[in-house]
Design an enzyme around this catalytic site. Structure first.
Site, PDB file in Angstrom:
ATOM      1  N   THR A  26       0.855  -1.196   0.000  1.00 57.36           N
ATOM      2  CA  THR A  26       0.000   0.000   0.000  1.00 57.36           C
ATOM      3  C   THR A  26       0.886   1.239   0.000  1.00 57.36           C
ATOM      4  OG1 THR A  26      -1.896  -1.066   1.006  1.00 57.36           O
ATOM      5  CG2 THR A  26      -1.645   1.281   1.438  1.00 57.36           C
ATOM      6  N   GLN A  98      -4.153  -7.160  -6.752  1.00 55.02           N
ATOM      7  CA  GLN A  98      -4.620  -7.643  -5.456  1.00 55.02           C
ATOM      8  C   GLN A  98      -6.025  -7.100  -5.174  1.00 55.02           C
ATOM      9  OE1 GLN A  98      -3.523  -6.477  -1.507  1.00 55.02           O
ATOM     10  NE2 GLN A  98      -2.819  -8.550  -1.002  1.00 55.02           N
ATOM     11  N   HIS A 173      -6.975 -10.856  -1.499  1.00 53.04           N
ATOM     12  CA  HIS A 173      -6.395 -10.442  -0.207  1.00 53.04           C
ATOM     13  C   HIS A 173      -7.272 -10.997   0.915  1.00 53.04           C
ATOM     14  CE1 HIS A 173      -4.411  -8.378   2.914  1.00 53.04           C
ATOM     15  NE2 HIS A 173      -4.311  -7.163   2.404  1.00 53.04           N
ATOM     16  N   ASN A 176      -4.367 -10.150   6.927  1.00 49.30           N
ATOM     17  CA  ASN A 176      -4.163  -8.870   7.627  1.00 49.30           C
ATOM     18  C   ASN A 176      -5.403  -8.252   8.261  1.00 49.30           C
ATOM     19  OD1 ASN A 176      -1.590  -9.304   6.870  1.00 49.30           O
ATOM     20  ND2 ASN A 176      -1.498  -7.756   5.274  1.00 49.30           N
ATOM     21  N   TYR A 178      -8.490  -7.981   7.244  1.00 46.97           N
ATOM     22  CA  TYR A 178      -9.488  -7.338   6.404  1.00 46.97           C
ATOM     23  C   TYR A 178     -10.699  -8.276   6.239  1.00 46.97           C
ATOM     24  CZ  TYR A 178      -5.796  -3.942   5.796  1.00 46.97           C
ATOM     25  OH  TYR A 178      -4.828  -3.000   6.039  1.00 46.97           O
ATOM     26  N   ARG A 225      -3.766 -14.631  -0.603  1.00 40.96           N
ATOM     27  CA  ARG A 225      -2.804 -14.304   0.451  1.00 40.96           C
ATOM     28  C   ARG A 225      -3.485 -14.446   1.808  1.00 40.96           C
ATOM     29  NH1 ARG A 225       0.835  -9.189   2.254  1.00 40.96           N
ATOM     30  NH2 ARG A 225       2.812 -10.206   1.852  1.00 40.96           N
ATOM     31  N   ASN A 233      -3.994  -5.262  12.120  1.00 40.14           N
ATOM     32  CA  ASN A 233      -5.247  -4.520  12.299  1.00 40.14           C
ATOM     33  C   ASN A 233      -6.044  -5.028  13.499  1.00 40.14           C
ATOM     34  OD1 ASN A 233      -5.207  -2.506  10.126  1.00 40.14           O
ATOM     35  ND2 ASN A 233      -5.056  -4.308   8.818  1.00 40.14           N
ATOM     36  N   GLY A 314       8.936  -7.256   0.161  1.00 41.48           N
ATOM     37  CA  GLY A 314       8.201  -6.008   0.225  1.00 41.48           C
ATOM     38  C   GLY A 314       9.118  -4.811   0.303  1.00 41.48           C
TER      39      GLY A 314
HETATM   40  C1  8OZ Z   1      -0.106  -0.845   5.309  1.00 43.53           C
HETATM   41  C2  8OZ Z   1      -0.883   0.304   5.320  1.00 43.53           C
HETATM   42  C3  8OZ Z   1      -2.160   0.245   4.832  1.00 43.53           C
HETATM   43  C4  8OZ Z   1      -2.668  -0.924   4.329  1.00 43.53           C
HETATM   44  C5  8OZ Z   1      -2.156  -4.650   4.435  1.00 43.53           C
HETATM   45  C6  8OZ Z   1      -3.134  -3.366   2.668  1.00 43.53           C
HETATM   46  O1  8OZ Z   1      -1.676  -4.686   5.566  1.00 43.53           O
HETATM   47  C7  8OZ Z   1      -2.413  -3.341   3.782  1.00 43.53           C
HETATM   48  C8  8OZ Z   1      -1.874  -2.080   4.328  1.00 43.53           C
HETATM   49  C9  8OZ Z   1      -0.597  -2.021   4.819  1.00 43.53           C
HETATM   50  O2  8OZ Z   1      -2.455  -5.673   3.831  1.00 43.53           O
END
Ligand code: 8OZ
Length: 356
Positions: A26, A98, A173, A176, A178, A225, A233, A314
């Site tokens: 990102t 992604q 995705h 993380n 989400y 992924r 998060n 990365g």
């Molecule tokens: C860092 C900042 C904002 C989003 C992720 C898409 O952790 C992100 C992300 C990473 O998968």
């Protein structure tokens, strides 16, 4: 023949010239949520990776969690991404989009005043960025069964848009913390319908997303992924991570996946997991395996020797557009500057030098 980072291979139907994957990163440089000219240059510079996985691209306006992240749901975005896929292909590379929905990792300030959506009305208690400052994520609205169908339709649209934009494939995705990860874990999913409760129900949304995207793309073009032991998060660690992600992998093994990509440990952080966790999980994966998280050249060669098909880098790709050449020559590496990771202009984006 000994396989090294420089041995070509196939990830499903995607032929790659080497085992370097540019990890999804990102960068928040799309103020209109449409890919920009500067982004063309950024991806072109990194086309010597066997495969680029783009930064997360939201599948719908409600899938956005941060300021200035590009989408893949309307025609202007398709036209923008088309310039990027053309540039990468001209430079001899491959690129997958992604597909991203942040779920509860958002706030009304980013969603045109709407509450974020999630499997359950449980706040992430995480932070996001609205373009001015870091703000708290808010309590999401729990998706109804009908609304889940709408989100699946958004995945279908985004998958079709990615195809129209000329990508070589897509990465779902599911990592993380989400939306898909929120459905998987018992920390964030307390539903009592067909999408919650036992593991087989909590993986239902992931299954339906994968089946939808595979239906659009066909065999060998869809990767995924996952980040099983990551608390990114603030999603929380499932009470039975090994069994949960074992069931996810059992399902993925029934699908014609291009690859399965794991964040090993904490996203962008420590390579920590319960003993044998990642090692056991990866041996169950039938598809080509992409290893990720804090890999050096030496660690990456070992991962290939241990059966990985490719390794995703990365931060090394942020700072070293020509990373494969640098590894091949044993050349020094540029240092990434975290102050320019998110947002801003060309500084810390397209101005990292290649070798002379
Ligand atoms: C860092 C900042 C904002 C989003 C992720 C898409 O952790 C992100 C992300 C990473 O998968």
């Amino acid at each position: 023949m000994t396989e090294t980072l420089f041995t070509p291979t196939k990830l499903g139907a995607i032929e790659i010239a080497n085992r370097f994957v540019m990890a999804p990163l990102t960068r928040n440089r799309a103020p209109e949520l449409v890919p920009t000219e500067m982004m063309i240059e950024y991806y072109r510079q990194r086309a010597s990776a066997g495969l680029i996985v783009t930064e997360g691209t939201q599948i719908s306006p409600m899938g956005q969690g941060y300021a200035w992240t590009p989408g893949i749901h309307d025609d202007a975005q398709v036209a923008g991404w088309r310039k990027i896929t053309d540039a990468v292909h001209e430079a001899g590379g491959k690129i997958a989009a992604q597909l991203w929905h942040v779920g509860r990792v958002s706030a009304p300030a980013i969603l045109g005043g709407k509450d974020p959506v999630a499997p359950s009305a449980i706040s992430a208690q995480a932070k996001t960025f609205d373009g001015e400052s870091f703000i708290e994520t808010t309590t999401p609205h729990a998706l109804s069964i009908e609304e889940i169908q709408e989100v699946l339709a958004q995945y279908r649209n985004a998958a079709e848009k990615a195809k129209a934009a000329g990508f070589d494939g897509v990465e779902i995705h599911a990592a993380n913390g989400y939306l898909i990860d929120q459905f998987l874990r018992d920390t964030s999913n307390t539903r009592d319908d067909a999408y919650g409760g036992p593991i087989e129900n909590r993986i239902r949304f992931l299954r339906e997303v994968v089946e939808t995207v595979v239906d659009v793309w066909g065999p060998g073009r869809v990767g995924i992924r996952l980040s099983p032991w990551s608390n990114a998060n603030n999603v929380g660690i499932d009470s039975n991570t090994a069994e949960l992600f074992g069931a996810v992998v059992d399902f993925l093994n029934t699908q014609p996946m291009a690859f399965v990509h794991l964040v090993e440990g904490q996203t962008g952080g420590a390579r920590d997991w319960p003993e044998g966790g990642i090692e056991t999980l990866r041996t169950k994966i039938a598809a080509p395996y992409i290893a990720n998280n804090g890999y050096s050249h030496e660690m990456a060669e070992q991962a290939l020797a241990d059966g990985a098909s490719a390794v995703a880098f990365g931060k090394l790709f942020i700072a070293n557009p020509d990373l494969p050449e640098r590894f091949e020559k044993g050349a020094p590496l540029n240092e990434p500057n975290p102050a320019t990771f998110y947002g801003g202009g060309a500084e810390g984006y397209t101005d990292y030098p290649a070798l002379a």
